[in-house]
Motif scaffolding. Structure first.
Motif, short mmCIF file in Angstrom:
data_model
loop_
_atom_site.label_atom_id
_atom_site.label_comp_id
_atom_site.label_asym_id
_atom_site.label_seq_id
_atom_site.Cartn_x
_atom_site.Cartn_y
_atom_site.Cartn_z
N TYR A 258 19.94 -28.36 -6.59
CA TYR A 258 19.91 -29.66 -7.27
C TYR A 258 20.82 -30.65 -6.56
CZ TYR A 258 17.70 -27.22 -11.22
OH TYR A 258 16.85 -26.49 -12.00
N MET B 294 21.74 -19.50 -1.46
CA MET B 294 22.37 -20.53 -2.32
C MET B 294 23.87 -20.28 -2.49
SD MET B 294 20.35 -22.97 -3.58
CE MET B 294 20.92 -23.40 -5.23
N ILE C 103 14.69 -21.91 -7.41
CA ILE C 103 15.92 -22.58 -6.96
C ILE C 103 17.19 -21.78 -7.27
CG2 ILE C 103 17.39 -24.62 -7.04
CD1 ILE C 103 15.01 -26.37 -7.45
N ILE C 104 17.49 -21.63 -8.56
CA ILE C 104 18.76 -21.02 -8.94
C ILE C 104 18.61 -19.50 -9.02
CG2 ILE C 104 20.54 -20.93 -10.72
CD1 ILE C 104 19.61 -23.76 -11.55
N MET D 225 24.69 -26.18 -11.62
CA MET D 225 23.22 -26.35 -11.57
C MET D 225 22.57 -25.61 -12.74
SD MET D 225 22.38 -25.93 -7.49
CE MET D 225 23.48 -26.67 -6.26
N SER E 183 14.10 -31.15 -7.41
CA SER E 183 14.32 -30.10 -8.43
C SER E 183 13.07 -29.24 -8.62
CB SER E 183 14.77 -30.72 -9.76
OG SER E 183 13.73 -31.48 -10.34
N SER F 67 17.62 -30.00 1.49
CA SER F 67 16.76 -29.87 0.31
C SER F 67 17.19 -28.66 -0.51
CB SER F 67 15.30 -29.66 0.72
OG SER F 67 14.82 -30.76 1.43
N THR G 274 11.54 -27.90 -11.88
CA THR G 274 12.28 -27.02 -12.80
C THR G 274 12.98 -27.81 -13.89
OG1 THR G 274 14.33 -27.09 -11.50
CG2 THR G 274 12.74 -25.36 -10.94
N GLY H 167 12.90 -27.11 0.81
CA GLY H 167 13.34 -26.70 -0.52
C GLY H 167 13.67 -25.22 -0.60
N ILE H 168 14.12 -24.80 -1.78
CA ILE H 168 14.60 -23.43 -1.99
C ILE H 168 13.49 -22.51 -2.50
CG2 ILE H 168 16.13 -22.01 -3.41
CD1 ILE H 168 17.63 -23.47 -1.21
#
Lengths: 467, 467
Positions: A190, B426, B456-457, B438, B199, A187, B202, B417-418
């Motif tokens: 993206y 990451m 996430i990023i 991404m 995602s 997970s 996001t 997830g992140i």
């Protein structure tokens, strides 16, 4: 336009650069393009390594020259043919098995390997790559991933996409990424891997893939069932699927196609709709077949023959010959672009009824057949495509069936991709906002439009005419 | 920063806008955040419809105000908590079943519906949504899709993502798209659906989903197997998976966790590694269980108890209680951030050995357990997280295990997830080029950074500290 590709001579490539006439000609078309519509590339690069692909893409991007990736050329929608000359980047020499990890049920392959060669390499481990489509004998793993392919065994095993763990991909600027993970699930970040699958080389060029594998089933049996009417056949299929019959393949051909295929094979079969089935199991296959037979009998089954080994292959032969049978049906007629619509399974009978209606309305012979368990229907509008008026009418009939499929909550293409041929149906299927999102992604990952330009996304502000 | 959200009063919403203290407080954290790290939103919108979501997102995007989608708040990585105040967009009131199409094995639901409610609605059709994770009783379908969730049954049925056919999604500019298709498969256009899955809101906010369903299995049996050593247990699992045993769940707990859970449940079980299994079949379940037992016996199985119904539930109780058992183990210790690493199945024994090593090295109690069939391992570093020095050391141990998993070709997160918590991993997992890709996609679809910023990023040019 013609592009100056002389910069390629400055690159130190493991592979080969060719401007030979036959190489250019061979990279102008695929199984679906008509010669008159073909555009030759300026040059073909036969890449031998990821470094080759990265170097060529980077240099081409710097020089503003389009790069169209090419594999076995078995696409049906012009997915890998140049629309604007430039470089055809051939990956078929990158065909090595890199590593097999039987304990992880994984294999690493280069993108240019032919599908069947993967299974040959796995034979001694008792493993196989389950979702391989029927074109596995001639098409490459990279090509299958790039078009989001699937096939007869998808009804049990899913699509090719479902068995891809990790991809090595060269992006438009020449950078190399690994998308996905060798772990069975992740997970993290993206889903670049999933975005790249089916992107037909427009967002990146796949150079390596880690595939998930399964043990070969210990029992395989299959054969065919004959029904009095098309309605009986489609309802039997729908009933079997929703009742949870564990079929590995379930294929339908209508009575028209049966006639055509019987003629071709010179066998004495009734001109009736037929359903072809195959079962895979480690135990209890007889119970599963009985379960299926009972359901079929509820739909007026005429007869059902099941066998294994060569006898099973013989029972399936008619199904396998369809495309050849259609091509050879009449010397004056061509099969035209192959329909590949997919609808929710409950709409399948309606979709097939629509084929019958459109065939009558336009007065064409439209044999249809397909991966019925997924709601995927193929059809050919047999016509003289050299006669412009008749060709136009045939394409109209062909398009009408696609539009109808989309209205039935279906899709223009279940497994062949969009390429050039199906762009004109994108708007109806996805709507403007979704296409704008796709276009934004394309611009973000390939701002100069280097990779496989002119594919998938219709040009802005224009109604594409497609085929 | 505080945002002026008064523009919301000009929108005609079906739902409600709240600045009530408890609403703001409730939307500041999730199951994984520590109160000290929480940021309250400026306002909470309880959306009642897709039109509400679209209107709020469009207006917020126009006004430069961040929108963080929020569902049941059961995330573990701060996936749905604001980092920069703004609007918390709560989707839990959008919880209707829109349509059930049993003949297509499909259900349309609004994103805020709780997982178990989907299965309740399907009961009378004999259908179910197979990949539902253990949190199904408390978390929403939209949240599961947004975090690319999975769970115990993934070993047989795959991830939540594998059962999503179509999504309705509100993009950053307020436009509404449908991604995917109600057909069982499609190769049409970019896989926006797959990109949006995981995602974490996001790139778009999921408002509706069409889920694929399966028939409920006629036979369910399960129980537990006890092994003398952790090595025996992990090798038995790996062997069962690669031999193709058709398990619906296969879970491991180590001897430390067994002790902890036995204490909590006050049962008299050996302090030994245990493997919990469950089998689903329509016929032949006894054969499958025998097949599994034979393989386990090849790895020094001590004993294996299998049952059905309530007795099966009793055998599984210890596995179900783990998180509570860990939380209540010591009044002075907290469980900290939950590990969620996943490695290729052959590396699973190595990964578990690493947990033992790190626990010794750092002198922490680190119980571990997980969805062993997928190579997914959860762990808790039990420590006094109010003691800054000890908390820092605990997080170091936690992080070391994630780094080791990535080195073993695994992933930092299999199913959580992140969010905020795992951003610092990451780079190691994906590399700079993939993260740049991404970031380019995020900018393309959300140029003003309206949707769930800070997730996430990792921020550009900075090393995120995360948890």
């Amino acid at each position: 336009m013609e592009y100056d590709c002389s910069f390629l001579t400055n690159l130190e490539l493991d592979g080969e650069v060719s401007q030979g006439h036959s190489d250019l000609e061979n990279h102008a078309g695929d199984f679906g393009t008509r010669e008159a519509d073909e555009t030759e590339p300026d040059v073909v690069v036969f890449a031998e390594s990821t470094a080759d692909v990265a170097a060529v893409v980077k240099a081409a991007n710097d020089h503003g020259v389009p790069v169209t990736p090419y594999a076995a050329g078995t696409g049906l929608e012009g997915n890998a043919t140049p629309v604007d000359r430039g470089i055809s980047l051939d990956t078929t020499r990158m065909d090595a098995v890199r590593e097999i990890r039987p304990d992880d049920l994984q294999i690493d392959v280069e993108a240019g390997i032919i599908g069947d060669e993967v299974n040959e390499a796995l034979e001694r481990y008792g493993l196989f790559f389950p979702p391989l489509p029927s074109s596995g004998a001639i098409s490459t793993i990279g090509g299958m991933i790039a078009t989001d392919a699937s096939g007869q065994r998808t009804v049990k095993y899913g699509e090719v996409a479902d068995w891809i763990l990790e991809l090595e991909v060269v992006l438009a600027d020449g950078s190399v990424i690994e998308a996905g993970s060798k772990a069975a699930k992740t997970s993290s970040g993206y889903n670049l891997k999933e975005l790249l699958i089916g992107s037909e080389g427009t967002l990146g060029i796949i150079t390596r893939a880690t595939l998930e594998l399964a043990g070969r089933p210990e029992q395989i049996k299959g054969g065919r069932a004959v029904f009095p009417t098309l309605n009986n056949a489609t309802e039997a299929i729908s009933d079997a699927i929703t009742s949870g019959v564990d079929v590995a393949k379930i294929e339908l051909i209508d009575d028209q196609t049966a006639m055509l295929a019987n003629e071709y094979a010179d066998v004495d079969l009734p001109k009736q709709p037929m359903v072809f089935v195959e079962f895979h199991a480690n135990h209890g296959i007889a119970e599963e077949i009985d379960f299926c037979r009972t359901i079929f009998e509820g739909h007026d089954l005429d007869r059902m023959e099941i066998a294994s080994g060569e006898e099973m292959e013989r029972l399936w032969q008619v199904r396998k010959d369809i495309t050849y049978a259609a091509e050879e049906h009449s010397p004056d007629l061509d099969i035209g672009p192959p329909g590949d619509v997919t609808v929710p399974i409950s709409r399948y009978p309606e979709m097939i009824a629509e084929v019958v209606t459109v065939a009558k309305e336009y007065d064409f012979f439209i044999p249809c057949f397909g991966h019925a368990g997924d709601g995927n229907l193929h059809y050919f509008v047999l016509a003289d495509y050299d006669n412009p008026e008749e060709a136009a009418r045939a394409r109209e009939a062909y398009a009408e069936l696609i539009e109808r499929a989309i209205e039935l909550d279906g899709t223009a293409t279940g497994e062949h991709g969009i390429g050039i041929g199906k762009q004109k149906f994108m708007e109806q299927e996805h709507g403007t906002a979704a296409i704008d999102a796709m276009r934004a992604i394309k611009r973000a990952l390939d701002p100069k439009g280097t990779l496989n330009p002119g594919k998938i996304i219709p040009s802005e502000g224009s109604v594409e005419d497609g085929q």
